[in-house]
Structure formats: structure tokens, C-alpha cells
Design a protein around this motif. Structure first.
Motif, short mmCIF file in Angstrom:
data_model
loop_
_atom_site.label_atom_id
_atom_site.label_comp_id
_atom_site.label_asym_id
_atom_site.label_seq_id
_atom_site.Cartn_x
_atom_site.Cartn_y
_atom_site.Cartn_z
N ARG A 25 -4.88 7.88 3.95
CA ARG A 25 -5.66 7.49 5.12
C ARG A 25 -5.81 5.97 5.16
NH1 ARG A 25 -6.05 8.02 10.00
NH2 ARG A 25 -8.03 7.41 10.84
N GLU A 26 -6.03 5.34 4.00
CA GLU A 26 -6.11 3.88 3.95
C GLU A 26 -4.80 3.27 4.43
OE1 GLU A 26 -7.24 2.57 0.04
OE2 GLU A 26 -9.22 3.50 0.17
N THR B 153 -2.66 4.63 6.48
CA THR B 153 -2.57 4.87 7.93
C THR B 153 -3.39 3.85 8.70
OG1 THR B 153 -2.19 7.21 7.57
CG2 THR B 153 -3.00 6.57 9.76
N LEU B 154 -4.62 3.59 8.26
CA LEU B 154 -5.47 2.62 8.95
C LEU B 154 -4.87 1.21 8.89
CD1 LEU B 154 -8.99 3.88 7.84
CD2 LEU B 154 -7.93 4.12 10.09
N LEU B 155 -4.33 0.86 7.74
CA LEU B 155 -3.67 -0.43 7.58
C LEU B 155 -2.47 -0.53 8.52
CD1 LEU B 155 -4.02 -2.97 5.87
CD2 LEU B 155 -2.53 -1.94 4.18
N ALA B 156 -1.69 0.53 8.59
CA ALA B 156 -0.52 0.55 9.47
C ALA B 156 -0.93 0.47 10.94
CB ALA B 156 0.31 1.81 9.21
N GLN B 157 -2.03 1.12 11.30
CA GLN B 157 -2.51 1.03 12.68
C GLN B 157 -2.95 -0.39 13.02
OE1 GLN B 157 -5.54 4.07 12.71
NE2 GLN B 157 -4.09 5.67 13.32
N LYS C 154 0.84 -1.20 0.00
CA LYS C 154 0.00 0.00 0.00
C LYS C 154 0.87 1.25 0.00
CE LYS C 154 -3.92 2.15 0.14
NZ LYS C 154 -4.84 2.11 -0.99
N GLU C 155 1.98 1.21 0.71
CA GLU C 155 2.89 2.35 0.75
C GLU C 155 3.43 2.65 -0.65
OE1 GLU C 155 6.39 3.94 3.69
OE2 GLU C 155 6.32 1.79 3.27
N VAL C 156 3.83 1.62 -1.37
CA VAL C 156 4.30 1.79 -2.75
C VAL C 156 3.17 2.32 -3.63
CG1 VAL C 156 5.08 0.52 -4.81
CG2 VAL C 156 6.15 0.08 -2.59
N GLU D 238 -8.16 12.60 -3.36
CA GLU D 238 -7.86 11.19 -3.70
C GLU D 238 -6.56 10.74 -3.03
OE1 GLU D 238 -8.09 7.37 -5.07
OE2 GLU D 238 -9.65 8.89 -4.97
N ILE D 239 -5.55 11.59 -3.07
CA ILE D 239 -4.28 11.25 -2.41
C ILE D 239 -4.48 11.14 -0.90
CG2 ILE D 239 -1.96 12.14 -1.86
CD1 ILE D 239 -2.24 10.76 -4.59
#
Length: 175
Positions: A162-163, A165-169, A98-100, A156-157
Motif C-alpha cells: 500500500r505504501e 501504491t501511494l508513492l506511485a500515485q 520501495k518496489e525493491v 505487513e506485506i
């Protein structure tokens, strides 16, 4: 005649009362409400060698008979250690993916935004220099359209970030 699809074994009845604090007279109703939208996961093998069907719903595990609609036991789901490591590794890979994806989206957004930002500056300059009210209105209308496009790109960015960030949390919660 009962309107409930699922029946509780005596063992399951004790577990519903003991583990979930449900009163005896409400246990069958509670179990059927949960089983109505529980997800079948797989067939399972208990430590004592009993086979059953495993269903899950909101952190609750239901083990049922293979053939009959009888709930054999009920327990709260927990994540055993080997699974925690596997889940953490999978989610960690997903965070990196997701980061990439976010960085590529930022790069693409920058490529879209750059000409729009340039046009916005040129429009502001043209508006400032314009003497005609009708020309100023036309330039302002175009300026509003360009700014709207820029805001949509930025939104959009922000959504992508945010997606991430939520995944990382979620990842942080399991490591």
C-alpha cells in the motif's frame, strides 16, 4: 498593543486580500495564524533584488523581512518546471527503491510463511484424524496461533504494498 508577532507590509496586505480572498480586517490574524506553524525554508532573493526569509505553510509562501517580523509578500506556492523534473526524478527513484524493498519483504515473508503454511496443513490433518477432544482442542489452539502469524505476515506485506501504491500515485501526479 497588538498580540500578533508578525506585521503585514502594505504590499503583503494587498496580496493577502487579492490572492486569498481574506477581508482586510482579518488579514493580520490570518497571516499570524499561518505563520505560527509555517516552516522556515531558506533565505530568498526576489526578482527585484530584495532579500527575505521564505516560510511555507500548506501551499502558501510567506516572504518576510530578514531582520524584522514583517511579512513582505504572500503567494500561493507553485512548482516551477525545473523543480518538477527534479522532484519527479527523485520520487521515481524512491518508487523503484520501495518496489525493491517490497519484493525483498515478500521474499522474506514467503520464507517465514512457508513453514507456517506447512504446519497449518499438518495441523488440519491432525485435527481431522484426532479422536480425542482434548487433543483436538490443543491442535486447534496451535492452529489458531499459526493462522494468526500468517495473517500478521500478510498484513505487513499488504502495508508495504500500500505504501508503494501511494508513492506511485504521488509520482503519477507529478509526471
Amino acid at each position: 498593543m497588538s498580540t500578533f508577532k508578525w506585521r503585514l507590509s502594505s504590499h503583503a496586505l494587498r496580496r493577502v486580500i487579492e490572492r486569498f480572498g481574506i477581508e482586510r480586517n482579518q488579514a493580520l490574524k490570518w497571516a499570524n495564524q499561518h505563520m505560527a506553524d509555517a516552516e522556515y525554508v531558506c533565505n530568498s532573493l526576489a526578482e527585484d533584488g530584495t532579500y527575505g526569509r521564505l516560510f511555507a505553510k500548506s501551499g502558501t509562501i510567506f516572504i518576510t523581512d530578514l531582520i524584522d517580523d514583517v511579512i513582505l509578500t504572500v503567494c500561493k506556492a507553485r512548482i516551477p518546471e525545473p523543480v518538477t523534473s527534479l522532484v519527479a526524478a527523485a520520487v521515481g527513484r524512491e518508487v523503484k527503491r520501495k518496489e525493491v524493498e517490497v519484493l525483498k519483504a515478500e521474499q522474506a515473508a514467503l520464507m517465514k510463511r512457508l513453514p507456517l503454511e506447512q504446519e497449518a496443513v499438518e495441523l488440519r490433518l491432525a485435527i481431522a484424524k484426532s479422536r480425542s477432544e482434548s487433543r483436538r482442542n490443543a491442535l486447534t489452539a496451535r492452529m489458531n496461533a499459526v493462522e494468526l502469524q500468517i495473517r500478521e505476515i500478510n498484513t505487513e506485506i499488504s502495508r508495504e504494498k500500500r505504501e508503494l501504491t501511494l508513492l506511485a500515485q504521488g509520482y503519477a501526479a507529478i509526471v
